[in-house]
Design a protein around this motif. Structure first.
Motif, mmCIF file in Angstrom:
data_model
loop_
_atom_site.group_PDB
_atom_site.id
_atom_site.type_symbol
_atom_site.label_atom_id
_atom_site.label_comp_id
_atom_site.label_asym_id
_atom_site.label_seq_id
_atom_site.Cartn_x
_atom_site.Cartn_y
_atom_site.Cartn_z
ATOM 1 N N LYS A 108 0.827 -1.199 0.000
ATOM 2 C CA LYS A 108 0.000 0.000 0.000
ATOM 3 C C LYS A 108 0.865 1.253 0.000
ATOM 4 O O LYS A 108 1.806 1.374 0.781
ATOM 5 N N SER A 109 0.538 2.202 -0.877
ATOM 6 C CA SER A 109 1.289 3.454 -0.978
ATOM 7 C C SER A 109 0.418 4.629 -0.552
ATOM 8 O O SER A 109 -0.788 4.644 -0.822
ATOM 9 N N VAL A 110 1.039 5.599 0.093
ATOM 10 C CA VAL A 110 0.344 6.806 0.513
ATOM 11 C C VAL A 110 1.260 8.001 0.259
ATOM 12 O O VAL A 110 2.472 7.928 0.470
ATOM 13 N N ILE A 111 0.669 9.106 -0.219
ATOM 14 C CA ILE A 111 1.414 10.351 -0.379
ATOM 15 C C ILE A 111 0.812 11.376 0.583
ATOM 16 O O ILE A 111 -0.380 11.655 0.539
ATOM 17 N N TYR A 112 1.655 11.916 1.447
ATOM 18 C CA TYR A 112 1.233 12.958 2.383
ATOM 19 C C TYR A 112 1.711 14.313 1.877
ATOM 20 O O TYR A 112 2.828 14.430 1.351
ATOM 21 N N TYR A 113 0.860 15.333 2.067
ATOM 22 C CA TYR A 113 1.229 16.698 1.705
ATOM 23 C C TYR A 113 1.104 17.559 2.962
ATOM 24 O O TYR A 113 0.031 17.624 3.571
ATOM 25 N N ILE A 114 2.190 18.216 3.336
ATOM 26 C CA ILE A 114 2.211 19.022 4.556
ATOM 27 C C ILE A 114 2.361 20.485 4.160
ATOM 28 O O ILE A 114 3.295 20.860 3.437
ATOM 29 N N GLY A 115 1.417 21.315 4.628
ATOM 30 C CA GLY A 115 1.394 22.724 4.236
ATOM 31 C C GLY A 115 1.853 23.667 5.324
ATOM 32 O O GLY A 115 2.871 23.443 5.981
ATOM 33 N N ASN A 116 1.077 24.728 5.540
ATOM 34 C CA ASN A 116 1.459 25.775 6.481
ATOM 35 C C ASN A 116 1.357 25.315 7.929
ATOM 36 O O ASN A 116 0.606 24.406 8.264
ATOM 37 N N ALA A 117 2.104 26.017 8.773
ATOM 38 C CA ALA A 117 1.971 25.817 10.214
ATOM 39 C C ALA A 117 0.754 26.591 10.690
ATOM 40 O O ALA A 117 0.398 27.639 10.147
#
Length: 293
Positions: free
Chosen positions: A126-135
Motif C-alpha cells: 500500500k502506498s500513501v502520499i502525504y502533503y504538509i502545508g502551512n503551520a
C-alpha cells in the motif's frame, strides 16, 4: 385547582427545557464547522518498506530490505538506522488533531504547493502520499491521497523532514588523544617509517595535532579506488599515521590508522581517511602539519 394548573405549567416548562437541551446537544454534535472534529486516525499502515521526502529541493529516498534501511541512490552509504526507523514510525500511523469540515481551497492552507511531500509504501504494497502545508499554531495542515480531506497534525510530524543526507549518515569518530595516553606512533611517508614513542618522549609535537584533530566535512561517503587516487589516498600516495594508545574509558590499549592525502583545491585542508572506512573527509591543514611534526 390553582395548584393543579401551576403544576401543569411547570411540567410543560420542564418538558420544553428537555426538548431545548436535546436540540442543543444534537446541534453541537452534528454542526458543520471548519475545525470541529475529534482526534482522527488518518492512516494506519503496516511496517514501511520505503519512504521519500523533499528537502531543500532535493528528494531523499530510502528503502528497507532485511530489516535494514538503505539510501536508494547508493546502498553502500552508512545510513543511521535509528533516524530512519523514527521517520518511518512517524508516517506509518498518522493521527490528526482535527479534521477541517467544509474546508477552503488548498492554497489557503499551503497545500497547493506543500512545504513537504512524503511518499511511503508498506510491506503489504500500500502506498500513501502525504502533503504538509502551512503551520497553524503548534500544528501543521496536512492532506493525503486525493487531497479531498484536510487535517491538522502535531508539528512533531515535520521534525525529521528537515534532515539532509549528511544528517542521516553515520560518520567515523576519532578517539581522544594526548601525551597522557599515546604510546607509539608510526608515520610512513614515501616508503620511510619514523617511530615515535612515549619512552623516547618525542611525542609532544604530534600529540598537539592529534589532540585537536577532528573530521571535517565528508567529501565522499564511499570512495572508489579512482576516487582515492584523486584525493591522494591510494596506497602509493598516502601518508600513514599508525597510532597506538590507551583508551581513556576502557583503559585498554588500542590501535587506529589514519591516512593523509593531498590538500584540497583551496589548500586549506587535507583529505583524510580512517583505515577500514570508505569515507573521505577534510581536515585542517595546520592540524595535519602538527601531526606530521
Amino acid at each position: 385547582m390553582k395548584q393543579k394548573k401551576t403544576l401543569q405549567i411547570l411540567l410543560l416548562v420542564f418538558a420544553g427545557l428537555l426538548v431545548l437541551y436535546a436540540g442543543i446537544s444534537f446541534y453541537k454534535k452534528n454542526k458543520s464547522s471548519k475545525e470541529d472534529s475529534d482526534q482522527t486516525l488518518i492512516t494506519n499502515l503496516k511496517s514501511l518498506t520505503s519512504i521519500s521526502y523533499n528537502n531543500n529541493g532535493e528528494t531523499l529516498s530510502f528503502e528497507k530490505d532485511r530489516n535494514k534501511w538503505y539510501y536508494s541512490k547508493n546502498k553502500k552509504y552508512p545510513i543511521t538506522q535509528s533516524s530512519l526507523e523514527s521517520l518511518a514510525s512517524t508516517f506509518q500511523k498518522v493521527e490528526a488533531v482535527r479534521e477541517l469540515k467544509n474546508a477552503d481551497a488548498l492554497k489557503d492552507y499551503g497545500l497547493d504547493k506543500p512545504t513537504y511531500t512524503v511518499r511511503v509504501k508498506d510491506k503489504s504494497g500500500k502506498s500513501v502520499i502525504y502533503y504538509i502545508g502551512n503551520a497553524t499554531g503548534e500544528n501543521y495542515y496536512i492532506t493525503y491521497g486525493d487531497k479531498s480531506k484536510i487535517y491538522t497534525v502535531s508539528s512533531d510530524i515535520a521534525s525529521g523532514l528537515s534532515s539532509s543526507l549528511d544528517d542521516l549518515i553515520t560518520t567515523d569518530t576519532f578517539p581522544t588523544l594526548s601525551t597522557g595516553n599515546l604510546k607509539k606512533i608510526l608515520i610512513t611517508k614515501n616508503g620511510k617509517t619514523t617511530i615515535y614513542t612515549s619512552k623516547k618522549k618525542n611525542l609532544d609535537g604530534i600529540a598537539g595535532g592529534l589532540g585537536v584533530f577532528t573530521f571535517g566535512d565528508c567529501q565522499n561517503y564511499y570512495a572508489s579506488q579512482s576516487d582515492l587516487k584523486k584525493y591522494g589516498l591510494d596506497s602509493d600516495s598516502r601518508i600513514t599515521v599508525d597510532i597506538t594508545y590507551k583508551d581513556t574509558d576502557t583503559k585498554k590499549t588500542k590501535n587506529i590508522v589514519l591516512y593523509i592525502g593531498k590538500k584540497d583545491s583551496d589548500e586549506k585542508n587535507y583529505y583524510v581517511q580512517l583505515k577500514g572506512s570508505h569515507m573521505v573527509y577534510l581536515s585542517d591543514k595546520d592540524v595535519v602539519k602538527n601531526i606530521l611534526n
